[in-house]
Design a protein around this motif. Sequence first.
Motif, PDB file in Angstrom:
ATOM      1  N   ALA A  88       1.177   3.815  -3.112  1.00 47.19           N
ATOM      2  CA  ALA A  88       0.834   5.216  -2.884  1.00 47.19           C
ATOM      3  C   ALA A  88       1.930   6.143  -3.393  1.00 47.19           C
ATOM      4  CB  ALA A  88       0.583   5.451  -1.391  1.00 47.19           C
ATOM      5  N   ARG A  89       3.181   5.743  -3.197  1.00 46.48           N
ATOM      6  CA  ARG A  89       4.286   6.574  -3.685  1.00 46.48           C
ATOM      7  C   ARG A  89       4.222   6.727  -5.203  1.00 46.48           C
ATOM      8  NH1 ARG A  89      10.435   5.305  -2.029  1.00 46.48           N
ATOM      9  NH2 ARG A  89       9.610   6.125  -0.059  1.00 46.48           N
TER      10      ARG A  89
ATOM     11  N   VAL B  88       1.471   6.100  -7.218  1.00 46.77           N
ATOM     12  CA  VAL B  88       0.209   6.724  -7.636  1.00 46.77           C
ATOM     13  C   VAL B  88       0.316   8.245  -7.547  1.00 46.77           C
ATOM     14  CG1 VAL B  88      -2.219   7.032  -6.957  1.00 46.77           C
ATOM     15  CG2 VAL B  88      -1.255   4.730  -7.147  1.00 46.77           C
ATOM     16  N   ALA B  89       1.171   8.724  -6.668  1.00 51.36           N
ATOM     17  CA  ALA B  89       1.370  10.174  -6.549  1.00 51.36           C
ATOM     18  C   ALA B  89       1.891  10.793  -7.839  1.00 51.36           C
ATOM     19  CB  ALA B  89       2.330  10.475  -5.398  1.00 51.36           C
TER      20      ALA B  89
ATOM     21  N   TRP C 225      -4.346   0.164  -7.580  1.00 48.69           N
ATOM     22  CA  TRP C 225      -4.489   1.456  -6.894  1.00 48.69           C
ATOM     23  C   TRP C 225      -4.448   2.550  -7.959  1.00 48.69           C
ATOM     24  CZ3 TRP C 225      -1.138  -2.422  -5.618  1.00 48.69           C
ATOM     25  CH2 TRP C 225      -1.179  -2.957  -4.315  1.00 48.69           C
TER      26      TRP C 225
ATOM     27  N   ASP D   7       0.826  -1.204   0.000  1.00 51.46           N
ATOM     28  CA  ASP D   7       0.000   0.000   0.000  1.00 51.46           C
ATOM     29  C   ASP D   7       0.862   1.258   0.000  1.00 51.46           C
ATOM     30  OD1 ASP D   7      -2.847  -0.923   0.171  1.00 51.46           O
ATOM     31  OD2 ASP D   7      -2.079  -1.940   1.953  1.00 51.46           O
ATOM     32  N   GLU D   8       1.922   1.241   0.827  1.00 53.07           N
ATOM     33  CA  GLU D   8       2.819   2.399   0.855  1.00 53.07           C
ATOM     34  C   GLU D   8       3.566   2.532  -0.471  1.00 53.07           C
ATOM     35  OE1 GLU D   8       5.454   2.200   4.146  1.00 53.07           O
ATOM     36  OE2 GLU D   8       3.870   2.065   5.654  1.00 53.07           O
TER      37      GLU D   8
ATOM     38  N   PRO E  67      -5.318   7.155  -8.388  1.00 48.89           N
ATOM     39  CA  PRO E  67      -5.623   8.358  -7.602  1.00 48.89           C
ATOM     40  C   PRO E  67      -7.086   8.365  -7.156  1.00 48.89           C
ATOM     41  CG  PRO E  67      -4.294   8.921  -9.514  1.00 48.89           C
ATOM     42  CD  PRO E  67      -4.672   7.486  -9.677  1.00 48.89           C
TER      43      PRO E  67
END
Length: 303
Positions: A207-208, A210-211, A228, A203-204, A230
């Motif tokens: 998220a990095r 997807v940013a 995943w 997940d982390e 945005p």
Amino acid sequence: MDLLVVGDANPDLVLRGDVRPRFGQAEQLLTGADLVLGGSAAITAAGCARLGLDTTLLTALGDDVFATITRRHLEERGVALLLRPADGTPTGLSVILTPADDDRAILTLPGTIPALRPQDVTDAHLAATRHLHVSSLYLQPRLASGLAAVFARARALGVGTSLDTNWDPTGRWASITEILEHTDVFLPNAGELRAVTGLSDPDEAAARLVATGTTVVMKNGAAGARAWWPGGGCAAPGRPVEVVDTTGAGDSFNAGFLAGRLAGLPVAEALRWATAAGSLSTRAAGGTAAQATRDELLPALRH
């Protein structure tokens, strides 16, 4: 065309059984051997064509028997070819060692695999397709060095973009942040996602990435897959099958996902197509022998 795939194409020699080498001229007996189509890009292209997409593969091949085998397999699958001259370099080859415990090791002769350059992907090629997919980034450093600009050109022409880095045999895992800024879909497996980001928690790690604006679609073997993007995320379970060989399952997964998205499906439904396509591809030796047609895939989604 629906899809332009750019990357590696070569034969895979898949060996099964007692494959862990013992030197000293010890002879070992195998339980099976198959010479099949290999290369992440080639297997993805074959899977997409099998699912009904008008698919072209841009690759480099030598002038040798391995090139003849590769071309024949791709033509049989209905994949159109754009070939870069190899200038005397032999076609690449992978030897895949598959012991009884379903692990595997891969030995690869690069040959023509690193030959592609960013300028080989022309604006004319891009203008003729709906989507551009690149595989085996870390095996193709010359292409990788300018891929961000290639993807930027594609997006400017309204062409979708996707990337599967595959494994980095050097272990360096150079940053792909600049490329991902121009990438619609990134398709790593769980190990590649950890390696690319240096983060153990998916997940982390996602998220990095997807940013940067990309959608991350993570393959996780029998456990299924997750995605995943945005503002959202989803998961799809693995599908039980009688596994013969997992070679190329991730590339068939890619094909299922791309076919779903190009059919206009939302990410969650395309992820279900991907897990089904990846699972069904493991029913036979090699990456393409058991790839699903759309007529096989759709009934599998109902179970």
